[in-house]
Design an enzyme around this catalytic site. Structure first.
Site, PDB file in Angstrom:
ATOM      1  N   ASN A  43     -19.420 -31.870 -26.116  1.00  0.00           N
ATOM      2  CA  ASN A  43     -18.479 -32.385 -27.108  1.00  0.00           C
ATOM      3  C   ASN A  43     -19.195 -32.504 -28.455  1.00  0.00           C
ATOM      4  O   ASN A  43     -20.139 -33.252 -28.591  1.00  0.00           O
ATOM      5  CB  ASN A  43     -17.962 -33.762 -26.667  1.00  0.00           C
TER       6      ASN A  43
ATOM      7  N   GLU B 289     -17.874 -38.573 -37.786  1.00  0.00           N
ATOM      8  CA  GLU B 289     -17.868 -39.959 -37.324  1.00  0.00           C
ATOM      9  C   GLU B 289     -19.303 -40.429 -37.088  1.00  0.00           C
ATOM     10  O   GLU B 289     -19.526 -41.481 -36.494  1.00  0.00           O
ATOM     11  CB  GLU B 289     -17.024 -40.111 -36.067  1.00  0.00           C
TER      12      GLU B 289
ATOM     13  N   LYS C 157      -6.524 -29.378 -17.711  1.00  0.00           N
ATOM     14  CA  LYS C 157      -5.416 -30.278 -17.355  1.00  0.00           C
ATOM     15  C   LYS C 157      -4.385 -30.337 -18.487  1.00  0.00           C
ATOM     16  O   LYS C 157      -3.201 -30.508 -18.247  1.00  0.00           O
ATOM     17  CB  LYS C 157      -5.946 -31.685 -17.084  1.00  0.00           C
TER      18      LYS C 157
ATOM     19  N   HIS D  14      -9.040 -29.926 -28.731  1.00  0.00           N
ATOM     20  CA  HIS D  14     -10.241 -30.748 -28.832  1.00  0.00           C
ATOM     21  C   HIS D  14     -10.786 -30.885 -27.408  1.00  0.00           C
ATOM     22  O   HIS D  14     -10.024 -31.153 -26.476  1.00  0.00           O
ATOM     23  CB  HIS D  14      -9.915 -32.129 -29.417  1.00  0.00           C
TER      24      HIS D  14
ATOM     25  N   LYS E  98     -12.813 -29.797 -18.305  1.00  0.00           N
ATOM     26  CA  LYS E  98     -11.783 -30.031 -17.294  1.00  0.00           C
ATOM     27  C   LYS E  98     -10.520 -30.641 -17.914  1.00  0.00           C
ATOM     28  O   LYS E  98      -9.402 -30.328 -17.514  1.00  0.00           O
ATOM     29  CB  LYS E  98     -12.355 -30.944 -16.207  1.00  0.00           C
TER      30      LYS E  98
ATOM     31  N   THR F   7     -20.975 -36.381 -21.335  1.00  0.00           N
ATOM     32  CA  THR F   7     -19.940 -35.824 -22.222  1.00  0.00           C
ATOM     33  C   THR F   7     -20.387 -35.844 -23.690  1.00  0.00           C
ATOM     34  O   THR F   7     -19.557 -35.810 -24.588  1.00  0.00           O
ATOM     35  CB  THR F   7     -18.572 -36.537 -22.047  1.00  0.00           C
TER      36      THR F   7
ATOM     37  N   SER G 208     -10.038 -40.243 -31.264  1.00  0.00           N
ATOM     38  CA  SER G 208      -9.706 -41.554 -30.698  1.00  0.00           C
ATOM     39  C   SER G 208      -9.358 -42.542 -31.799  1.00  0.00           C
ATOM     40  O   SER G 208      -9.734 -42.382 -32.950  1.00  0.00           O
ATOM     41  CB  SER G 208     -10.899 -42.081 -29.896  1.00  0.00           C
TER      42      SER G 208
ATOM     43  N   CYS H 159     -12.940 -37.885 -33.674  1.00  0.00           N
ATOM     44  CA  CYS H 159     -13.056 -36.418 -33.697  1.00  0.00           C
ATOM     45  C   CYS H 159     -12.040 -35.737 -34.596  1.00  0.00           C
ATOM     46  O   CYS H 159     -12.000 -34.509 -34.664  1.00  0.00           O
ATOM     47  CB  CYS H 159     -12.892 -35.866 -32.289  1.00  0.00           C
TER      48      CYS H 159
ATOM     49  N   SER I 201      -8.925 -43.593 -22.753  1.00  0.00           N
ATOM     50  CA  SER I 201      -9.094 -42.499 -23.725  1.00  0.00           C
ATOM     51  C   SER I 201      -8.379 -41.234 -23.230  1.00  0.00           C
ATOM     52  O   SER I 201      -7.790 -40.501 -24.022  1.00  0.00           O
ATOM     53  CB  SER I 201     -10.569 -42.232 -24.011  1.00  0.00           C
TER      54      SER I 201
HETATM   55  P1  HMG Z   1     -16.153 -41.215 -14.588  1.00  0.00           P
HETATM   56  O1  HMG Z   1     -15.005 -42.143 -14.646  1.00  0.00           O
HETATM   57  O2  HMG Z   1     -17.442 -41.716 -14.053  1.00  0.00           O
HETATM   58  O3  HMG Z   1     -15.800 -39.909 -13.810  1.00  0.00           O
HETATM   59  O4  HMG Z   1     -16.425 -40.601 -16.048  1.00  0.00           O
HETATM   60  P2  HMG Z   1     -14.758 -39.702 -12.616  1.00  0.00           P
HETATM   61  O5  HMG Z   1     -15.147 -40.537 -11.464  1.00  0.00           O
HETATM   62  O6  HMG Z   1     -13.367 -39.805 -13.166  1.00  0.00           O
HETATM   63  O7  HMG Z   1     -15.091 -38.189 -12.298  1.00  0.00           O
HETATM   64  C1  HMG Z   1     -14.831 -37.182 -13.244  1.00  0.00           C
HETATM   65  C2  HMG Z   1     -14.194 -36.022 -12.493  1.00  0.00           C
HETATM   66  O8  HMG Z   1     -15.182 -35.467 -11.630  1.00  0.00           O
HETATM   67  C3  HMG Z   1     -13.055 -36.428 -11.590  1.00  0.00           C
HETATM   68  O9  HMG Z   1     -12.122 -35.364 -11.636  1.00  0.00           O
HETATM   69  C4  HMG Z   1     -13.702 -36.501 -10.212  1.00  0.00           C
HETATM   70  O10 HMG Z   1     -12.799 -36.301  -9.138  1.00  0.00           O
HETATM   71  C5  HMG Z   1     -14.682 -35.370 -10.305  1.00  0.00           C
HETATM   72  P3  HMG Z   1     -10.556 -35.667 -11.604  1.00  0.00           P
HETATM   73  O11 HMG Z   1     -10.318 -36.307 -10.292  1.00  0.00           O
HETATM   74  O12 HMG Z   1     -10.283 -36.590 -12.765  1.00  0.00           O
HETATM   75  O13 HMG Z   1      -9.950 -34.315 -11.770  1.00  0.00           O
HETATM   76  N1  HMG Z   1     -15.832 -35.470  -9.413  1.00  0.00           N
HETATM   77  C6  HMG Z   1     -16.367 -34.411  -8.792  1.00  0.00           C
HETATM   78  N2  HMG Z   1     -16.020 -33.112  -8.750  1.00  0.00           N
HETATM   79  C7  HMG Z   1     -16.794 -32.271  -8.029  1.00  0.00           C
HETATM   80  N3  HMG Z   1     -17.875 -32.681  -7.323  1.00  0.00           N
HETATM   81  C8  HMG Z   1     -18.245 -33.976  -7.317  1.00  0.00           C
HETATM   82  C9  HMG Z   1     -17.484 -34.911  -8.077  1.00  0.00           C
HETATM   83  N4  HMG Z   1     -17.574 -36.244  -8.313  1.00  0.00           N
HETATM   84  C10 HMG Z   1     -16.560 -36.576  -9.133  1.00  0.00           C
HETATM   85  N5  HMG Z   1     -19.314 -34.358  -6.640  1.00  0.00           N
HETATM   86  C11 HMG Z   1     -15.213 -40.058 -18.068  1.00  0.00           C
HETATM   87  C12 HMG Z   1     -15.560 -39.642 -16.659  1.00  0.00           C
HETATM   88  C13 HMG Z   1     -14.518 -38.894 -18.760  1.00  0.00           C
HETATM   89  C14 HMG Z   1     -14.283 -41.267 -18.055  1.00  0.00           C
HETATM   90  C15 HMG Z   1     -16.538 -40.421 -18.819  1.00  0.00           C
HETATM   91  O14 HMG Z   1     -17.393 -39.320 -18.838  1.00  0.00           O
HETATM   92  C16 HMG Z   1     -16.280 -40.880 -20.243  1.00  0.00           C
HETATM   93  O15 HMG Z   1     -15.956 -42.041 -20.482  1.00  0.00           O
HETATM   94  N6  HMG Z   1     -16.460 -39.957 -21.263  1.00  0.00           N
HETATM   95  C17 HMG Z   1     -16.246 -40.284 -22.673  1.00  0.00           C
HETATM   96  C18 HMG Z   1     -14.780 -40.426 -23.018  1.00  0.00           C
HETATM   97  C19 HMG Z   1     -14.041 -39.115 -23.041  1.00  0.00           C
HETATM   98  O16 HMG Z   1     -14.630 -38.051 -23.069  1.00  0.00           O
HETATM   99  N7  HMG Z   1     -12.690 -39.181 -23.086  1.00  0.00           N
HETATM  100  C20 HMG Z   1     -11.859 -38.024 -23.191  1.00  0.00           C
HETATM  101  C21 HMG Z   1     -10.578 -38.247 -23.987  1.00  0.00           C
HETATM  102  S1  HMG Z   1     -10.839 -39.115 -25.504  1.00  0.00           S
HETATM  103  C22 HMG Z   1     -11.435 -37.935 -26.612  1.00  0.00           C
HETATM  104  O17 HMG Z   1     -11.345 -36.781 -26.366  1.00  0.00           O
HETATM  105  C23 HMG Z   1     -12.073 -38.450 -27.859  1.00  0.00           C
HETATM  106  C24 HMG Z   1     -13.572 -38.329 -27.897  1.00  0.00           C
HETATM  107  O18 HMG Z   1     -13.946 -36.988 -28.089  1.00  0.00           O
HETATM  108  C25 HMG Z   1     -14.136 -39.210 -29.011  1.00  0.00           C
HETATM  109  C26 HMG Z   1     -13.629 -38.961 -30.408  1.00  0.00           C
HETATM  110  O19 HMG Z   1     -12.453 -38.775 -30.667  1.00  0.00           O
HETATM  111  O20 HMG Z   1     -14.498 -39.076 -31.296  1.00  0.00           O
HETATM  112  C27 HMG Z   1     -14.225 -38.809 -26.611  1.00  0.00           C
END
Ligand code: HMG
Length: 464
Positions: A333, A88, A263, A254, A259, A164, A367, A122, A214
């Site tokens: 990733n 991609e 899950k 993937h 984390k 990420t 995605s 991906c 996502s």
């Molecule tokens: P965010 O929304 O800022 O993070 O970004 P958050 O507030 O949800 O925190 C993440 C986790 O850390 C949470 O855990 C928090 O509680 C924890 P959860 O409650 O969900 O279990 N946390 C802490 N833990 C320990 N100590 C602390 C602390 N603070 C917070 N101090 C988000 C997270 C993944 C949304 C962002 O990084 C993002 O947008 N990433 C890109 C998108 C992505 O990876 N999506 C995944 C699924 S889609 C996919 O896999 C396709 C992809 O690979 C692309 C493709 O296909 O080409 C992305």
């Protein structure tokens, strides 16, 4: 064609992985970004993130990984009859990465190689692998090998998604009599239209991403693929009906961040629970009866369901998935190669003897969205499998020999990429000496946007 005349045991005969020689430490990145301590390392489960300077692009990553595979496995260029690329990371809207890779075959005179690029986030690597295996099993097959190549540079704008990122490439040699066989009839696919992560700005490497959506799309595709896979599996193996996750000896996902994979194992266990008979629930899911009225749609972000099934599936995660997260944790990733870096991690993390004749479940997600669950059966031939795995002995030393870069430098290297994306003419400024031996790199881009590559010296006759 009668099934008895199909080539037997089509699958992965060799696999090669590469990743960037430089990384940023996620604890240091938390501090630099002003994120709370533990957010990237514990919350997302990431330790290090590999990244490329402006010296590497998707073409150079693919040139490196394909050369390495052919050299290290002593495969002649003329033995390849199909080459598919999943990516991609688009550097040209017309000219394929595959066509760039044809430079490697020029000297051999082999231009008779089918296959081109496939793009959907991906998922492209899985599409490339399926296309390669399908060709071997088709009437078009001419008896040669196929190569499935996947490579990406995963970079995000400053903000929540940046930790990420990652980068890397995988090449897989596909053919009959393989140590890793793609199980026939055991593929379950789900595709639908979603705007969870996409790249509408053709001038930028960065995606537009709705992080929460996502995750919901990923989990929902996982539910659907798993249920469909289970149905197909139970039709083939009625005697193993209802065994659910027990039918897999290892499960790969993937991995956008580790984390989410933990899950996801919990999520599959939740599916097994919902699909279980009353008796089975009592026997296998004691104490979880209160979730019998929970629904898939209502539980993507339900903390109680998540926690209960994370705990319930903890042993399964430890035994069947944790080892597959090494590269995802250490590099990040890789996008299209991500799930195949999980396969490499599993192969180097588990003693070969423990995997002989075992079934590995694979969940691939891209995605937009496209997803499949399928399974790989490891050969019964322990000696052949050991030989196959021995070829991956370089991975851990290569990981250990990377150079750590401070977040300030990482951030400024990202700015260089950002500013010069599609610039022409352009001469990259990134360090060449920082690259691993045998790495192709971008020498320059001329005024007509034509890219030229060179290679760092290889060690001992190309065997790295
Ligand atoms: P965010 O929304 O800022 O993070 O970004 P958050 O507030 O949800 O925190 C993440 C986790 O850390 C949470 O855990 C928090 O509680 C924890 P959860 O409650 O969900 O279990 N946390 C802490 N833990 C320990 N100590 C602390 C602390 N603070 C917070 N101090 C988000 C997270 C993944 C949304 C962002 O990084 C993002 O947008 N990433 C890109 C998108 C992505 O990876 N999506 C995944 C699924 S889609 C996919 O896999 C396709 C992809 O690979 C692309 C493709 O296909 O080409 C992305």
């Amino acid at each position: 064609m009668a099934s008895s005349s199909w080539p037997e045991n089509v699958g992965i005969r060799a696999i090669e992985v590469i990743f960037p020689s430089q990384y940023v430490d996620q604890t240091e990145l938390e501090q630099f970004d002003g994120a709370s301590t533990g957010k990237y390392t514990i919350g997302l489960g990431q330790a290090k993130m590999g990244f490329c300077s402006d010296r590497e692009d998707v073409n150079s990553l693919c040139l490196t990984v394909v050369s390495r595979l052919l050299e290290r496995h002593q495969i002649k260029h003329t033995e390849i009859g199909r080459l598919e690329v999943g990516t991609e990371t688009i550097v040209d809207k017309s000219k394929s990465v595959k066509s760039v890779l044809m430079q490697l075959f020029a000297e051999s005179g082999n231009t008779d190689i089918e296959g081109l690029d496939t793009t959907n986030a991906c998922y492209g690597g899985t599409a490339a692998l399926f296309n390669a295996a399908n060709w071997i099993e088709s009437s078009s097959w001419d008896g040669r090998y196929a190569l499935a190549v996947c490579a990406d540079i995963a970079v995000y704008a400053k903000g929540a998604a940046r930790p990420t990122g990652g980068a890397g490439a995988i090449a897989m040699l596909v053919g009959p009599h393989a140590p890793l066989v793609l199980e026939r009839g055991l593929r379950a696919t789900h595709m639908e239209h979603a705007y969870d992560f996409y790249k509408p700005d053709l001038g930028s490497e960065y995606p537009v991403v709705d992080g929460k959506l996502s995750i919901q799309c990923y989990l929902s595709a996982l539910d659907i693929c798993y249920r469909l896979y289970r149905k197909k599996f139970e039709k083939q193996h009625p005697e193993q009906s209802g065994a659910g996750l027990d039918n897999f000896d290892a499960i790969l996902f993937h991995t956008p961040f580790c984390k989410l994979v933990q899950k996801s194992v919990g999520r599959l266990s939740f599916n097994d629970f919902l699909l279980s008979s009353e008796d089975k629930r009592v026997e296998k899911f004691a104490g979880l009866e209160r979730f019998s009225t929970a629904t898939l749609e209502g539980s993507y972000f339900d903390r109680d369901v998540e926690k209960a099934f994370l705990t319930q599936s903890a042993e399964v995660f430890e035994a069947k998935t944790k080892k597959s997260l090494l590269l995802a944790n250490q590099v990040g990733n890789m996008y299209t190669p991500s799930v195949y870096s999980g396969l490499v991690s599993l192969l180097i993390g588990v003693p070969a003897a423990q995997l002989v004749d075992k079934r590995i479940g694979v969940f691939s997600y891209g995605s937009g969205l496209a997803a499949s669950m399928y399974s790989i059966k490891v050969t019964k031939d322990a000696a052949a499998f050991e030989q196959f795995v021995d070829k991956l002995a370089y991975v851990q030393p290569m990981l250990n020999s990377r150079e750590k870069v401070v977040p300030e430098q990482f951030s400024s290297l990202m700015e260089v990429r950002e500013k010069n994306n599609h610039a022409a003419p352009y001469t990259p400024t990134g360090s060449i000496s920082a690259l691993f031996p045998g790495t192709y790199y971008l020498k320059d881009v001329d005024a007509l946007h034509r890219r030229t590559y060179e290679r760092t010296p290889t060690i001992s006759n190309g065997v790295h």
